[in-house]
Design a protein around this motif. Sequence first.
Motif, PDB file in Angstrom:
ATOM      1  N   GLN A 200       0.819  -1.213   0.000  1.00 40.67           N
ATOM      2  CA  GLN A 200       0.000   0.000   0.000  1.00 40.67           C
ATOM      3  C   GLN A 200       0.862   1.277   0.000  1.00 40.67           C
ATOM      4  N   TYR A 201       2.158   1.146   0.262  1.00 35.44           N
ATOM      5  CA  TYR A 201       3.029   2.320   0.327  1.00 35.44           C
ATOM      6  C   TYR A 201       3.822   2.557  -0.958  1.00 35.44           C
ATOM      7  N   ILE A 202       3.623   1.733  -1.966  1.00 34.88           N
ATOM      8  CA  ILE A 202       4.461   1.811  -3.167  1.00 34.88           C
ATOM      9  C   ILE A 202       4.363   3.174  -3.846  1.00 34.88           C
ATOM     10  N   SER A 203       3.152   3.678  -4.034  1.00 35.79           N
ATOM     11  CA  SER A 203       3.000   4.954  -4.746  1.00 35.79           C
ATOM     12  C   SER A 203       3.652   6.100  -3.975  1.00 35.79           C
ATOM     13  N   THR A 204       3.557   6.086  -2.650  1.00 35.69           N
ATOM     14  CA  THR A 204       4.181   7.129  -1.839  1.00 35.69           C
ATOM     15  C   THR A 204       5.700   7.038  -1.923  1.00 35.69           C
ATOM     16  N   LEU A 205       6.221   5.821  -1.893  1.00 37.49           N
ATOM     17  CA  LEU A 205       7.673   5.638  -2.038  1.00 37.49           C
ATOM     18  C   LEU A 205       8.150   6.121  -3.399  1.00 37.49           C
ATOM     19  N   ASP A 206       7.376   5.821  -4.440  1.00 34.12           N
ATOM     20  CA  ASP A 206       7.738   6.280  -5.782  1.00 34.12           C
ATOM     21  C   ASP A 206       7.805   7.811  -5.829  1.00 34.12           C
ATOM     22  N   PHE A 207       6.871   8.460  -5.144  1.00 29.62           N
ATOM     23  CA  PHE A 207       6.835   9.926  -5.134  1.00 29.62           C
ATOM     24  C   PHE A 207       8.105  10.489  -4.500  1.00 29.62           C
ATOM     25  N   TYR A 208       8.444  10.013  -3.310  1.00 22.62           N
ATOM     26  CA  TYR A 208       9.594  10.558  -2.595  1.00 22.62           C
ATOM     27  C   TYR A 208      10.929  10.144  -3.213  1.00 22.62           C
ATOM     28  N   SER A 209      10.966   8.979  -3.833  1.00 18.24           N
ATOM     29  CA  SER A 209      12.249   8.469  -4.334  1.00 18.24           C
ATOM     30  C   SER A 209      12.514   8.864  -5.774  1.00 18.24           C
ATOM     31  N   GLY A 210      11.519   9.436  -6.456  1.00 19.88           N
ATOM     32  CA  GLY A 210      11.698   9.697  -7.883  1.00 19.88           C
ATOM     33  C   GLY A 210      11.691   8.410  -8.680  1.00 19.88           C
ATOM     34  N   SER A 211      10.883   7.440  -8.201  1.00 20.21           N
ATOM     35  CA  SER A 211      10.713   6.141  -8.875  1.00 20.21           C
ATOM     36  C   SER A 211      11.999   5.329  -8.960  1.00 20.21           C
ATOM     37  N   LEU A 212      12.828   5.419  -7.920  1.00 17.59           N
ATOM     38  CA  LEU A 212      13.962   4.500  -7.809  1.00 17.59           C
ATOM     39  C   LEU A 212      13.446   3.071  -7.672  1.00 17.59           C
ATOM     40  N   PRO A 213      14.241   2.068  -8.044  1.00 21.18           N
ATOM     41  CA  PRO A 213      13.813   0.689  -7.823  1.00 21.18           C
ATOM     42  C   PRO A 213      13.530   0.433  -6.348  1.00 21.18           C
ATOM     43  N   LEU A 214      12.434  -0.272  -6.074  1.00 25.29           N
ATOM     44  CA  LEU A 214      12.078  -0.673  -4.719  1.00 25.29           C
ATOM     45  C   LEU A 214      12.435  -2.150  -4.579  1.00 25.29           C
ATOM     46  N   VAL A 215      13.350  -2.437  -3.672  1.00 24.26           N
ATOM     47  CA  VAL A 215      13.923  -3.781  -3.581  1.00 24.26           C
ATOM     48  C   VAL A 215      13.478  -4.461  -2.296  1.00 24.26           C
ATOM     49  N   SER A 216      12.773  -5.591  -2.443  1.00 24.10           N
ATOM     50  CA  SER A 216      12.434  -6.448  -1.302  1.00 24.10           C
ATOM     51  C   SER A 216      13.354  -7.663  -1.365  1.00 24.10           C
ATOM     52  N   THR A 217      14.290  -7.734  -0.458  1.00 25.89           N
ATOM     53  CA  THR A 217      15.356  -8.731  -0.585  1.00 25.89           C
ATOM     54  C   THR A 217      15.044 -10.061   0.090  1.00 25.89           C
ATOM     55  N   MET A 218      14.203 -10.045   1.134  1.00 25.01           N
ATOM     56  CA  MET A 218      14.214 -11.176   2.054  1.00 25.01           C
ATOM     57  C   MET A 218      12.812 -11.477   2.578  1.00 25.01           C
ATOM     58  N   TYR A 219      12.565 -12.751   2.872  1.00 20.63           N
ATOM     59  CA  TYR A 219      11.296 -13.198   3.451  1.00 20.63           C
ATOM     60  C   TYR A 219      11.607 -13.875   4.781  1.00 20.63           C
ATOM     61  N   ALA A 220      11.090 -13.307   5.869  1.00 26.38           N
ATOM     62  CA  ALA A 220      11.427 -13.814   7.194  1.00 26.38           C
ATOM     63  C   ALA A 220      10.299 -13.508   8.168  1.00 26.38           C
ATOM     64  N   SER A 221      10.342 -14.163   9.320  1.00 25.97           N
ATOM     65  CA  SER A 221       9.370 -13.897  10.382  1.00 25.97           C
ATOM     66  C   SER A 221      10.024 -14.183  11.721  1.00 25.97           C
ATOM     67  N   SER A 222       9.291 -13.965  12.793  1.00 27.81           N
ATOM     68  CA  SER A 222       9.815 -14.275  14.121  1.00 27.81           C
ATOM     69  C   SER A 222      10.002 -15.769  14.306  1.00 27.81           C
ATOM     70  N   GLU A 223       9.172 -16.567  13.645  1.00 29.12           N
ATOM     71  CA  GLU A 223       9.264 -18.015  13.775  1.00 29.12           C
ATOM     72  C   GLU A 223      10.524 -18.567  13.126  1.00 29.12           C
TER      73      GLU A 223
END
Length: 606
Positions: free
Chosen positions: A308-331
Amino acid sequence: MEWSCDPNDRVAGLKIIEDLTQSAGQVQRRVLDEILRRNSETEYLKGFIQGDLGRETFKKKVPVVNYEDVKPYIERIANGEPSQIISGQPISELLTSSGTSGGHPKMMPSTIEDLDRKTFLYNLLVPVMNQYVDGLDQGKGMYLLFVKQEITTASGLTARPVLTSYYKSKNFRNRAFNGYNVYTSPDETILCTDSKQSMFCQLICGLVQRDQVLRVGAVFASAFLRAIKFLEDHWEELSSNIRTGIISEWVTDSSCREATMKILEKPKPELADLIESVCSSKSWEGIIKKLWPKTKYVDVIVTGSMAQYISTLDFYSGSLPLVSTMYASSECYFGLNLKPLSKPSDVSYILIPNMAYFEFIPVNKGLEEERIDRDVHCNGNTDKICMEPEPVDLVDVKVGDHYELVVTTFTGLYRYSVGDILLVTGFHNQAPQFKFVHRRNVVLSIDTDKTNEEDLLRAITKAKLLVEPLGCLVTEYTSYADTSSIPGHYVLFWELQTRGKNPLTELESSVMEDCCSNVEEELDSVYRRCRSKDKSIGPLEIRVVKQGTFDALMDFCVSQGSSVNQYKTPRCIKSEEALQILKSRVLWSFFSKKMPSWVPYRLIQH
């Protein structure tokens, strides 16, 4: 089983990934054999398998469980009983998750060795990123990282969030400084427990080293945007500190202050002039590139509720690549994104097969999510055994199907349902790649909060009692997470009906504001902490809509393919078209005027 990877050796790191994924099925069998060998004499496992270490016995006898099933065992350890209840290795700490049980954070067992597994996965990130982005070892990362509240259980064990545990560990302090792991924030600023002082000092350090910054980020998108909002509110003071070379007096944490002064060193009036020129402009569009011009990407999780934050991040970053590197949890830490520069909507994660033993419960994905075969009948009778489909192994999932993730860990969780719904998007060698779809039953989330439908219903049921003396009834409700401002906040849409024939003409603001506050008081401790302590969630809002609004919502849903006979009002709105139907019919809007109560959770011995 060893968990080691030299992040400086790109070739070796990529070979580890290839080796593990090419023999994923074999690795998974070894992992389960090792877990059973280590833990077969624990009270929990012994009660099911009675010393039989066979995989088939494990799958046949050990049930798939959720947190409520294992909570009594974990609380016994928290209250002083031996780790042997669930783990063959000593439990060194308990990791508090952002999910809740009975209004309190869940606690997951962890061992000293578990830190090595986490470090192993972090180290694997480096060769993957270096494949796609050149020169990361020639600069620094401006990562805004924070620690949170710790508690001590009756047994003396520390209970704390998983990231707080990692940042305070020797593994983090002694990480391999290969360029990629060099941050603008000194460890002392990250470990400062006052979040405002920590944020202020980390931003000063990041601004002073702006010409060395090659990437920026935080763990979650919400946390990074909160930092941008902090910068927006405090840039004049930050600039003044940089101009004079003196940190504001209210920064009283000595370690944090001293570490920041070492970075600041002396007055920097030219840098202060630049910051003031950039930050005083009318628009903050592209502010990241303006302040940190060499930035190549923004490193934040933007999958799941963070999308839900992608469009806001694009605005502030000037559409820099948004990188999600990792999948993890407390478990457990699960896996990596092998194509980190892919669009957020295309992000898939590969589960690294030596991290835990993974199983997957098939689920139907539609308007009404349910496990496949939940309603089948056996010999004319509904049978719970028949209702639950058999979990499948990692290498046996099918592309295009949805699954609920189940993990068996080295640290004492056995066939534990994490609650994540995943979509299989493809395979890398033998190992499947998954798109994170969402958390089961979670309807609202702004930051680390996870509010499910039952919690929301309970809170609204209590709050709506306040409008009944006014002659009003809440006939329908729904919700959405409004992230158009920072911080985001929960919005509830209420349709009210008077007890008489007279139409609803006005409402007492004080009563409706109390309704907002009452809802917040009834939500769980993670939500209340985010509101009251972290300030990462704004005041809850109730919007009262015209009568007939929810009929219009149903008409829209039916037009999109919902069945009239099976239609249920969605308790959280995801569709922008549906949201506009509600927004266009709002009569009044009210906000909570009080902070909900929150105190650090203390485990009470039973």
